[in-house]
Design a protein around this motif. Sequence first.
Motif, PDB file in Angstrom:
ATOM      1  N   ALA A 202      85.174 -83.353 154.029  1.00  0.00           N
ATOM      2  CA  ALA A 202      86.587 -83.676 154.273  1.00  0.00           C
ATOM      3  C   ALA A 202      86.958 -83.426 155.726  1.00  0.00           C
ATOM      4  CB  ALA A 202      87.467 -82.851 153.341  1.00  0.00           C
ATOM      5  N   ARG A 203      86.485 -82.320 156.286  1.00  0.00           N
ATOM      6  CA  ARG A 203      86.797 -82.014 157.685  1.00  0.00           C
ATOM      7  C   ARG A 203      86.160 -83.024 158.630  1.00  0.00           C
ATOM      8  NH1 ARG A 203      85.537 -76.130 160.159  1.00  0.00           N
ATOM      9  NH2 ARG A 203      83.391 -76.896 159.984  1.00  0.00           N
ATOM     10  N   ASP A 204      84.937 -83.442 158.321  1.00  0.00           N
ATOM     11  CA  ASP A 204      84.274 -84.451 159.153  1.00  0.00           C
ATOM     12  C   ASP A 204      85.052 -85.764 159.134  1.00  0.00           C
ATOM     13  OD1 ASP A 204      82.296 -82.648 159.790  1.00  0.00           O
ATOM     14  OD2 ASP A 204      80.834 -83.460 158.374  1.00  0.00           O
ATOM     15  N   TRP A 205      85.529 -86.157 157.959  1.00  0.00           N
ATOM     16  CA  TRP A 205      86.302 -87.403 157.872  1.00  0.00           C
ATOM     17  C   TRP A 205      87.594 -87.288 158.664  1.00  0.00           C
ATOM     18  CZ3 TRP A 205      86.568 -91.911 154.369  1.00  0.00           C
ATOM     19  CH2 TRP A 205      85.299 -92.302 153.938  1.00  0.00           C
ATOM     20  N   ALA A 206      88.211 -86.120 158.634  1.00  0.00           N
ATOM     21  CA  ALA A 206      89.450 -85.933 159.389  1.00  0.00           C
ATOM     22  C   ALA A 206      89.183 -86.017 160.885  1.00  0.00           C
ATOM     23  CB  ALA A 206      90.082 -84.590 159.029  1.00  0.00           C
ATOM     24  N   ARG A 207      88.176 -85.313 161.353  1.00  0.00           N
ATOM     25  CA  ARG A 207      87.939 -85.216 162.791  1.00  0.00           C
ATOM     26  C   ARG A 207      87.284 -86.466 163.367  1.00  0.00           C
ATOM     27  NH1 ARG A 207      85.956 -78.893 163.575  1.00  0.00           N
ATOM     28  NH2 ARG A 207      87.951 -77.947 162.945  1.00  0.00           N
ATOM     29  N   GLN A 208      86.379 -87.070 162.615  1.00  0.00           N
ATOM     30  CA  GLN A 208      85.621 -88.189 163.156  1.00  0.00           C
ATOM     31  C   GLN A 208      86.272 -89.535 162.899  1.00  0.00           C
ATOM     32  OE1 GLN A 208      81.624 -87.786 161.572  1.00  0.00           O
ATOM     33  NE2 GLN A 208      81.467 -85.665 162.247  1.00  0.00           N
TER      34      GLN A 208
END
Length: 299
Positions: A202-208
């Motif tokens: 989830a964090r990767d999708w938010a940041r990337q």
Amino acid sequence: MNARSLADFSLLQGLLEAVDVVVEVPGKTLLRAASARFAAGQVSAILGPNGAGKSTLMSVLTGQRRPGGGQVRLAGQTLSGYSPQDLARVRACVAQETQVAFEFTVREVVELGRYPHRGQSARHEAAIALQAMQATAVDHLADRPLNTLSGGEKARVHLARALAQVWEPVGERGGTISRWLLLDEPTAALDLQHQHRMLQLARDWARQQGVGVVAVLHDLNLALRYSDRCVVLQGGQLVASGVTAKVLTPACIHQVWGVVAHPVPGESEGPVLQYVFEPGRECTVRHPGIPLASSSLRG
């Protein structure tokens, strides 16, 4: 009000807001004039003890429940101003419990996430479901009936379905329309490894990719490690909001959850604040030989 054009999402890009939301049921107020703002490109956690109103707020944000007062706005427009299909193309939800009445396979459930995009398929449409299953490590279960899986496996399948739903940017100019993942207790049925894998994803999708992620969480250490910002509810009221590491102080945790938090500085990725917990004075039951951990958190 007429359904608003999908292109108009860009007027106030990247904001999901609850404004003075009130939810009441006979004999009880579940939310009292709660206001919160969530930004795309961030992971936001909704926190609080049992019965605080976390899932109620999430149900209002998803549009599953209409508030008795106040409103929810996406890109500056109330949810009722958009057609259900337009919302489904940019916003995916994972509920605490999702029942599937028929013997759908895992692959079929994940492919349902692409239903809002029928008639406007992506260039790599055929590969999206498989890639979403791979992202949540359920691709080896693709041909299994969903109802034969464990609770944790089902949770990962529904996350894959949600990912497939918002897999690619939508809009004429490409990437101009913010996408959202709304997750109600997504780690509840997962083992320790998959809790971290899900929230890292989830964090990767938010940041990337600039996706807005809003998740109801119980584990404060997971919130500290993976969320950028949080809101804290207590008794149906929003009592704190802001950067997670600044909001979740020992004083806040003791006031809201009634437990004592001891900070333990992290060593990886810089000083990641984490806590060990012990019961408050009113909680005197202790188990000898078992070290205190975040699982000791009551509420």
